[in-house]
Design an enzyme around this catalytic site. Structure first.
Site, short mmCIF file in Angstrom:
data_model
loop_
_atom_site.label_atom_id
_atom_site.label_comp_id
_atom_site.label_asym_id
_atom_site.label_seq_id
_atom_site.Cartn_x
_atom_site.Cartn_y
_atom_site.Cartn_z
N CYS A 118 -5.49 28.60 -34.36
CA CYS A 118 -5.34 29.37 -35.61
C CYS A 118 -4.76 28.48 -36.72
CB CYS A 118 -4.44 30.58 -35.36
SG CYS A 118 -3.98 31.48 -36.85
N CYS A 147 -1.96 30.03 -38.85
CA CYS A 147 -0.70 30.06 -38.09
C CYS A 147 0.07 28.76 -38.32
CB CYS A 147 -0.97 30.22 -36.61
SG CYS A 147 -1.76 31.79 -36.15
#
Length: 325
Positions: free
Chosen positions: A73, A76
């Site tokens: 991700c 993230c």
């Protein structure tokens, strides 16, 4: 119809329900102090085995911010350093718990993670707020300020000096909704909330509603009382339904907004919030005029059952806005 057994009165996600499943590993997790950080650290990696101790129990002495992430991700990787920086600055006023959702699929399912990055604030054993996506640092700071205000209202200590032992301990397991003699996790220390909890336990919905209404009369907009009253109203509604009849009506008459709203009530009350929201969003999509407005009002009333900032509500609100505007 009886009150749903798995309906959590004081939180959209009943984290306390995970305690029974985690009981066997609790002592070992407590000794380890969590993985990837020191026992007293401000940032820690949390697993399915340590979640109960490092998040649920720890949130009773200080707010815990859950950072749900994965290695693949990219957003993230933008958000996590911001959260870690702010956790270091907070110096124990709140702690950051990082969960790799790929390594912990049971947590991913239990927390109903649909997309990441996803951040949740846990106070007193309950999720009280959250957001999706990589917000800028200024917005994260603002959100954290709101979380700390909620923690004050929930009477949860803040600061590195707070220890679980500072809380009253009668030698009994943690108590919550449906457990006689105890305050629900995260409920403020106020006689009116004790009264509401006791009324719920004996099935007196009118008395529970009256207790919440007294709090709201004294403190308009009180977040816990507002959510509590909305949840009592939901229980009142579903308790009056014949579930089989309601579901048949909704299946046979997809355009019947009242039938769809009643099934949505049942879905939310039994813990399937997204299904209930999607059902009413579908009704809004298919209807117009007064029917569409009735479906919208029903959906917004279900939003009120959840704490402000619940990610599922945020997602449904965004879908609602796209349909209406």
């Amino acid at each position: 119809m009886q009150q749903p057994r798995d309906f959590s009165l004081y939180g959209a996600v009943d984290l306390g329900a995970r305690q029974a499943a985690a009981q066997r590993s609790q002592q070992a997790a407590a000794r380890a102090g969590g993985q990837g950080g020191s026992p007293g650290g401000n940032v820690m990696d949390v697993t399915e085995e340590t979640f109960n101790v490092d998040v649920v129990e720890r949130s009773r002495s200080a707010p815990v911010i859950l950072d749900l992430w994965a290695e693949w991700c990219e957003p993230c990787k933008q958000l996590s350093p911001v959260l870690e920086k702010l956790a270091a600055e907070a110096d124990g006023a709140w702690v950051l718990a990082k969960v790799d959702i790929d390594a912990n699929p049971q947590l991913r399912a239990a927390l109903q993670v649909q997309s990441i990055p996803m951040v949740m604030a846990v106070v007193g054993g309950q999720v009280v707020d959250g957001f999706l996506g990589a917000m800028p640092e200024a917005q994260v700071r603002q959100w954290l300020g709101q979380v700390m205000q909620v923690a004050e209202q929930f009477a949860v200590p803040q600061g590195a000096g707070s220890q679980p032992g500072d809380q009253p301990d009668d030698g009994q397991p943690p108590r919550g909704p449906g457990m006689p003699g105890g305050r629900a996790p995260g409920m403020p220390a106020d006689p009116a909330f004790d009264e509401a909890q006791q009324a719920m336990e004996r099935g007196d919905l009118d008395a529970a509603a009256a207790a919440f209404e007294r709090v709201l009369a004294a403190t308009p907009g009180h977040p816990v009382a507002a959510v509590g009253l909305a949840q009592v109203d939901l229980i009142r509604r579903v308790s009056s339904y014949d579930e089989g009849q309601v579901r048949r009506a909704a299946a046979e008459h997809p355009g019947d907004v009242e039938a769809q709203a009643q099934v949505a009530d049942l879905e939310v009350a039994s813990g399937r919030a997204e299904e209930g929201f999607d059902r009413l969003l579908g009704a809004i999509r298919r209807t117009s005029g007064e029917d569409r407005e009735r479906a919208r009002v029903a959906l917004v009333s279900l939003f009120e059952v959840f704490p402000p900032g619940d990610p599922r509500v945020a997602k449904a609100r965004a879908a609602l806005s796209s349909l209406l505007f």
